[in-house]
Design a protein around this motif. Structure first.
Motif, short mmCIF file in Angstrom:
data_model
loop_
_atom_site.label_atom_id
_atom_site.label_comp_id
_atom_site.label_asym_id
_atom_site.label_seq_id
_atom_site.Cartn_x
_atom_site.Cartn_y
_atom_site.Cartn_z
N PHE A 138 0.83 -1.20 0.00
CA PHE A 138 0.00 0.00 0.00
C PHE A 138 0.86 1.25 0.00
O PHE A 138 1.88 1.32 0.69
N LYS A 139 0.46 2.26 -0.79
CA LYS A 139 1.17 3.53 -0.84
C LYS A 139 0.31 4.60 -0.17
O LYS A 139 -0.81 4.88 -0.63
N ASP A 140 0.84 5.16 0.93
CA ASP A 140 0.13 6.25 1.61
C ASP A 140 0.59 7.56 1.00
O ASP A 140 1.58 8.15 1.41
N TYR A 141 -0.16 8.04 0.02
CA TYR A 141 0.25 9.23 -0.71
C TYR A 141 0.27 10.49 0.16
O TYR A 141 1.05 11.41 -0.08
N TYR A 142 -0.62 10.53 1.14
CA TYR A 142 -0.61 11.68 2.05
C TYR A 142 0.69 11.71 2.87
O TYR A 142 1.30 12.77 3.05
N LYS A 143 1.07 10.55 3.35
CA LYS A 143 2.31 10.47 4.14
C LYS A 143 3.53 10.78 3.28
O LYS A 143 4.47 11.45 3.73
N ARG A 162 -8.60 3.87 0.27
CA ARG A 162 -7.79 3.93 1.50
C ARG A 162 -8.62 3.55 2.73
O ARG A 162 -8.13 2.88 3.64
N LYS A 163 -9.90 3.96 2.73
CA LYS A 163 -10.74 3.70 3.89
C LYS A 163 -11.39 2.32 3.85
O LYS A 163 -11.61 1.71 4.89
N TYR A 167 -9.07 7.44 -4.49
CA TYR A 167 -8.03 6.95 -3.59
C TYR A 167 -8.50 6.98 -2.14
O TYR A 167 -8.23 6.04 -1.36
N ASP A 168 -9.24 8.02 -1.75
CA ASP A 168 -9.75 8.10 -0.37
C ASP A 168 -10.71 6.95 -0.07
O ASP A 168 -10.68 6.37 1.02
N HIS A 218 -5.71 -4.35 4.90
CA HIS A 218 -4.30 -4.71 4.97
C HIS A 218 -4.18 -6.17 5.41
O HIS A 218 -4.69 -6.54 6.46
N GLU A 231 -5.03 14.41 5.39
CA GLU A 231 -6.14 14.07 4.50
C GLU A 231 -6.99 15.29 4.17
O GLU A 231 -7.68 15.32 3.15
#
Length: 322
Positions: A3-8, A69-70, A65-66, A74, A14
């Motif tokens: 998984f890629k956390d683009y915000y991080k 993500r939610k 993406y949101d 995982h 967010e």
């Protein structure tokens, strides 16, 4: 798939707006540009920053993406699994120009489609993932009279939808809903398209109304049947009587058979809840409850004494005897 956390990756929250995302991207792109950076893994970092910005700068892709993500999960092995109903539209129709910027990650390719080689970050998406909006559940409490006759009610609920920057926001929504006659406790009414908005052209979710009944002063409900406990005097139960009984549609006359006991049940046909379309399907079930006055006159006590002597052979507790 990792998984890629683009915000991080971009170092933003967010809730970050488009200008904040753009400013962070420019700062990090300069920091990790392979031609000038001396940071370890600068080239890989530069690619990740570019990939993150490519998604988050576009409101529609960011909204997709949101959702992913939610609602994704995982796995125990460290991998990532999209939601079961995640699907892409126009799959395989997107193309990118080759450049030295490198390829997107496996995560990006798995979610938004294979890139078919490198790409320029200025290239636009020609397809998007389509995700149906979530259904919204709402419990609505009705008076029994409203359920019997049908009614129209205004409800207020809160739903999530992407704003102009693709950020998922809460929004208050009011609706007028029509409740058909004869609904029952726990029944669900589906209002198509009145749930949360979809993303990427996906259909809106539905609104699921769950029917609840507010407590009634003397009626209860069992499915389509209406229940009533009816107090009767001991002489009415012994001798029989015709009494006035309330129903959901008005008072009716009910005949009490002679010799009735507490717990005896009588049925009034057609006085329950109706099916959709008005067809009657329920009855009113009346349970008798023999009642005595709290105090007796001297004359009444004499009559009770005479009754006891006259019915001395009757033993209501014979079931306890061996």
């Amino acid at each position: 798939m990792e998984f890629k956390d683009y915000y991080k990756i971009l170092g933003v929250t967010e809730q970050a707006d488009a200008s904040t995302i753009k400013a962070s991207y420019r700062k990090l792109a300069r920091k990790y540009h392979p031609d000038v950076s001396k940071e370890a893994n600068a080239e890989q970092q530069f690619k990740e920053v570019g990939e993150a910005y490519t998604v988050l700068k576009d409101p529609e892709k960011r909204a997709e993406y949101d959702v992913l993500r939610k609602q994704g999960s995982h796995r125990a092995d460290g991998g990532f699994q999209p939601p079961p109903d995640w699907q892409s539209s126009h799959s395989g129709q997107r193309s990118y120009s080759h450049s030295s910027d490198g390829d997107f990650s496996d995560f990006f390719d798995s979610i938004f489609g294979a890139s078919g080689g490198g790409f320029r970050q200025s290239d636009g998406f020609q397809r998007s993932a389509s995700q149906r909006g979530r259904d919204v559940n709402y419990k609505i409490a009705l008076f029994l009279e409203e359920a019997y006759e049908g009614c129209q009610r205004q409800i207020a609920l809160r739903v999530s939808e992407p704003d102009q920057n693709g950020v998922m926001r809460q929004r208050d929504k009011t609706l007028k809903v029509k409740i058909p006659a004869g609904v029952t406790q726990g029944q669900h009414i589906r209002l198509a398209g009145q749930g949360e908005l979809g993303v990427g052209g996906g259909k809106a979710g539905d609104l699921l109304l769950e029917i609840e009944f507010a407590p009634h002063p003397y009626f209860a409900v069992d499915g389509a049947n209406i229940l009533l406990t009816l107090p009767v005097a001991c002489w009415e139960a012994a001798l029989g009587a015709t009494v006035e009984v309330p129903t959901i549609s008005g008072k009716v006359k009910l005949k009490i058979p002679a010799g009735s006991n507490s717990g005896s049940k009588l049925r009034i046909k057609g006085k329950g809840l109706a099916k959709k379309g008005g067809e009657v399907s329920g009855d009113q079930i009346v349970t008798l409850q023999v009642s005595l006055p709290k105090a007796h006159s001297d004359e009444a006590k004499v009559l009770y004494q005479q009754l006891a002597e006259s019915e001395s052979n009757f033993n209501p507790r014979h079931i306890f005897e061996g």
